[in-house]
Design a protein around this motif. Structure first.
Motif, mmCIF file in Angstrom:
data_model
loop_
_atom_site.group_PDB
_atom_site.id
_atom_site.type_symbol
_atom_site.label_atom_id
_atom_site.label_comp_id
_atom_site.label_asym_id
_atom_site.label_seq_id
_atom_site.Cartn_x
_atom_site.Cartn_y
_atom_site.Cartn_z
ATOM 1 N N GLU A 167 -13.679 13.927 51.823
ATOM 2 C CA GLU A 167 -12.740 12.830 51.615
ATOM 3 C C GLU A 167 -12.603 11.986 52.869
ATOM 4 N N GLN A 215 -13.410 8.009 53.141
ATOM 5 C CA GLN A 215 -12.488 7.003 53.624
ATOM 6 C C GLN A 215 -13.120 6.179 54.733
ATOM 7 N N ASP A 232 -14.889 9.147 43.386
ATOM 8 C CA ASP A 232 -13.940 10.253 43.444
ATOM 9 C C ASP A 232 -12.494 9.797 43.504
ATOM 10 N N ARG A 233 -12.270 8.630 44.093
ATOM 11 C CA ARG A 233 -10.902 8.171 44.303
ATOM 12 C C ARG A 233 -10.723 6.799 43.673
ATOM 13 N N GLY A 244 -14.262 3.419 45.880
ATOM 14 C CA GLY A 244 -14.099 4.860 46.002
ATOM 15 C C GLY A 244 -13.634 5.295 47.374
ATOM 16 N N GLY A 245 -13.384 4.349 48.269
ATOM 17 C CA GLY A 245 -12.949 4.662 49.621
ATOM 18 C C GLY A 245 -12.695 3.388 50.387
ATOM 19 N N ASN A 284 -5.210 0.760 45.535
ATOM 20 C CA ASN A 284 -5.191 2.031 44.799
ATOM 21 C C ASN A 284 -4.613 1.781 43.418
ATOM 22 N N GLN A 313 -4.390 3.847 40.796
ATOM 23 C CA GLN A 313 -3.729 4.951 40.112
ATOM 24 C C GLN A 313 -2.249 5.044 40.441
#
Length: 396
Positions: free
Chosen positions: A25, A29, A219-220, A241-242, A382, A384
């Protein structure tokens, strides 16, 4: 860019960078999948049209009618169009893939480009569904209007879309058979919206970013945005994703997002010109598709007064061309300070040797923090949570 105005010319997009090995992770990032951008030196800018474009884009919220698979992140390179006017990238669609130049826009949610039934799309890359083996029919009609009054319309389809190394299956696409004059004279082929799916022109459609998440291609549920400056060599990148840690010049400040209108809405705690406060708490939209910082009428007038700028009565201001004498425009957000420095407050120099400001106004009751703000501050979106994280760019 959207509101992302003027006739736009486009350069070639740099190839995407691919990570072959899954990352932690922390590495995601820092690195991610990034999309670079470049400058077009031939573009003629127009601040008035930018104000009009933004107001028309968001006018349903206006208070008046006066303009006054890879399990890592993907970094996609972008083009910096017209000396920081607009940023876009190459996106592939279909099997075999066709490459389209698309404006990535956090202020809209549709993915569209011309197809072979368009009779007014001369000079554009044309999508032909009959030549794509992965195409599926939808057929529902769609129509959209953007901030400069430009429009497009057509029918929906379904096909494979590639963002660099990321392959999005069964993506709904808006195939345009009509585009207005503004788009006909624009070298981009279409737009890729990164706002929330509540504002897609046809309800119930997943955006490309929705599908990146649902198909587990990243993934994110985040993407980081870096917009380069023409004065510093241009370019730019979106990281899906980052985010790109190397572009960050300070701590990331986390800010809640209000998505009730479908946009990336935030609260700005205060606004200052140098050390002089001009506004307390107000609402704003972070929009990669708008070039300028656009403020509500009264707030813009207060800012203009501090800069000695004069109202052009068309949504724009004339400002001193001597940027060395212009104090920073400072935004307090989430308890941290973010600036637009003096040089970026001079949007363009006019033929009569006057200069137009990088801020303007509209009858909207919220501010639009466009590229003039974003190219000085790295933003991580972001979906989510939802939230954004903001930090000053490295080196500024």
């Amino acid at each position: 860019m959207k509101t992302n105005a003027c006739i736009i010319a486009i350069l070639m997009v740099a190839s995407s960078l691919i990570q072959a090995t899954p990352l932690s992770e922390a590495q995601v990032q820092e690195k991610g999948w990034t999309i670079p951008m470049e400058n077009n030196p031939h573009f003629r800018r127009n601040a008035t049209m930018q104000s009009l474009r933004a107001w028309r884009k968001f006018n349903k919220l206006a208070s008046g009618h006066r303009i006054g698979r890879v399990n890592v992140a993907l970094t996609l390179p972008f083009i910096d169009e017209g000396h920081d006017y607009e940023y876009y990238a190459s996106v592939q669609v279909g099997t075999p893939p066709r490459t389209f130049k698309l404006d990535f826009d956090t202020g809209s949610a549709d993915l569209w480009f011309p197809y072979n039934m368009c009779k007014v799309c001369k000079g554009k890359t044309i999508y032909n569904p009959q030549k794509s083996s992965s195409y599926k029919k939808d057929g529902r009609p769609w129509s959209i209007r953007y901030g400069d009054g430009s429009t497009s319309a057509g029918i929906l389809g379904i096909d494979t879309v590639y963002l660099g190394a990321l392959k999005i299956m069964k993506q709904t696409i808006d195939m345009a058979n009509v585009i207005s004059n503004g788009f006909q004279g624009d070298v981009i082929d279409g737009l890729l919206g990164l706002a929330f799916n509540s504002i897609t022109t046809v309800k119930g459609i997943n955006t490309p970013f929705d599908n990146l998440i649902s198909q587990k291609l990243i993934d994110r549920p985040v993407f980081g945005v870096y917009l380069g400056k023409f004065a510093d060599g241009g370019g730019g990148a979106y990281t899906f994703g980052g985010y790109d840690k190397s572009k960050i010049g300070g701590n990331l400040t986390t800010v809640p997002v209000d998505k009730s209108q479908g946009f990336w809405g935030i609260t700005v705690d205060s606004l200052s010109v140098g050390n002089k406060s001009v506004a307390k708490s107000f609402q704003g939209i972070i929009d990669t598709g708008t070039t300028l910082v656009l403020l509500p009428n009264d707030m813009a007038a207060a800012v203009a007064k501090r800069y000695g700028a004069t109202d052009n009565y068309d949504g724009s201001y004339t400002i001193s061309c001597d940027s060395s004498k212009l104090p920073n425009l400072k935004f307090s957000i989430g308890g941290a300070s973010f600036k637009v420095p003096g040089p970026d407050l001079v949007f363009e120099k006019n033929p009569d040797d006057t200069c137009t400001a990088g801020f303007g106004y509209s009858s909207l009751n919220f501010a639009i923090l466009g590229d003039v703000f974003i190219k000085n501050n790295y933003v991580v979106f972001n979906q989510q949570v939802p939230q954004v994280q903001i930090a000053p760019l490295a080196g500024l």
